[in-house]
Design an enzyme around this catalytic site. Sequence first.
Site, PDB file in Angstrom:
ATOM      1  CG  ASP A  73     -45.678 -55.869  98.599  1.00 47.18           C
ATOM      2  OD1 ASP A  73     -46.232 -56.970  98.400  1.00 47.18           O
ATOM      3  OD2 ASP A  73     -44.515 -55.632  98.230  1.00 47.18           O
TER       4      ASP A  73
ATOM      5  CG  ASP B   4     -34.081 -54.457 103.033  1.00 41.89           C
ATOM      6  OD1 ASP B   4     -35.019 -53.910 103.661  1.00 41.89           O
ATOM      7  OD2 ASP B   4     -34.215 -54.913 101.879  1.00 41.89           O
TER       8      ASP B   4
END
Length: 443
Positions: free
Chosen positions: A288, A210
């Site tokens: 992350d 994305d």
Amino acid sequence: MLRKRGLFRTFLLVTCVAILVLLFWGIAVGGRPGQTDREQQRGQLDETPSVRDVVADILRSADTFERELDLQRKIIQRIQTHLPRLKVLAGRTGQRSVPRPDVIPILVIACNRVTVKRCLDALLQYRPSAELNPIIVSQDCGHAETAKVIASYGDQVTFLKHPDLTDVAMEPQHGTFFQGYYKLARHYRWALNQVFKTLSHSSVVIVEDDLEVAPDFFEYFQALHPILKSDPSLWCVSAWNDNGMHGFVDAAKAELLHRSDFFPGLGWMMLRELWDEVEPKWPTAFWDDWMRRPEQRRDRACIRPEISRTFTFGEYGVSQGEFYHKYLRHMKLNSRYVPFTKLDHSYLKERYGDEFKNKVYSAPVVSYEEVKQGKLSGSGPFRLQYSNMDSFMGLAQNLGIMDDLKYGVPRAAYRGVVTFMSRGKRIYLAPPLGWTGYDSSQG
């Protein structure tokens, strides 16, 4: 050289005379054994021309050898005459030659977005070299329509499919909502192993399906790759500024880069050495945030741009659109090509910290009201001081920048300082002088 030639010729003449003396002495004394006097006399007459011939051959060989030496001497003199010019030309050629850049593949993490086409189209549009920047697309989820889109690019990309589509065992406290985070972490591990262990690359730039990239996306990473390799105080290069919204960046300084203690992600480069370090302990979920833990970061920084080189168009993903409407959709994507490989980035190296600290704490202190109401006099920069992390979050929220923390580190912070633009003025949102480090128990 002439003196050596004379000595050589003298040596040959003396040798020839010696041979003649020995030959004639042997004949005069008694000839060869078993010969009669008459045979000796006849042999003496027969051998005399032969000896002369031998001597003549020796002298002719000496002359030939001398001529060859003379020719070689002249060749060497010519080379010595032109050597300085040859060295200059070689130096000029060396200046023009450019070391061949390293291969830096782009890994696209894909799942079930057919809009991966937007990501791949931008990458292929701006990619300077298919050889130096191979594009590897790794798809999880098994979504048929997305796979069809990726396959339509043919040999322009390398298409990998994650073989394990089963659910992942989760921690008891996590409901089905978090299954996507587990699958994403598993997919990252598999895909990065393909890049580093199967395909044997030494570095990679990771983007998700994305993300759209800027025109100088490849130039940016190519320029910073040598710095990442040579500076052990760095562990990643990111294309993303967490506070890169319109109005919060200096639009006139697209070439400006910063260090950040916060791992930004969203288009980032890592080396194989880092993967070798983190892969054995790779988390089962939330990769992350795991990267942002102090035991992973180990006081290393990432390089980030003033203006982002990626833009996320994915409103929904595993995070269900967290931060998208408030921050992410307002991010500014750089549109001006910057020739990063021709610029000096030495200011980003290890001494950056001390210079940054001097710059921040020499700036005049201003109040929140002055910043918010645009009542700052002068060109700046200015320092807005916070006293603790609660103070930071309150100021950040009211000013419109991201206010969350991960293990005590604010987004985009370096040594506790978050820098941004407000009404065209540079602001350092900074802790008091004497700051001693982040409190990892916060956030």
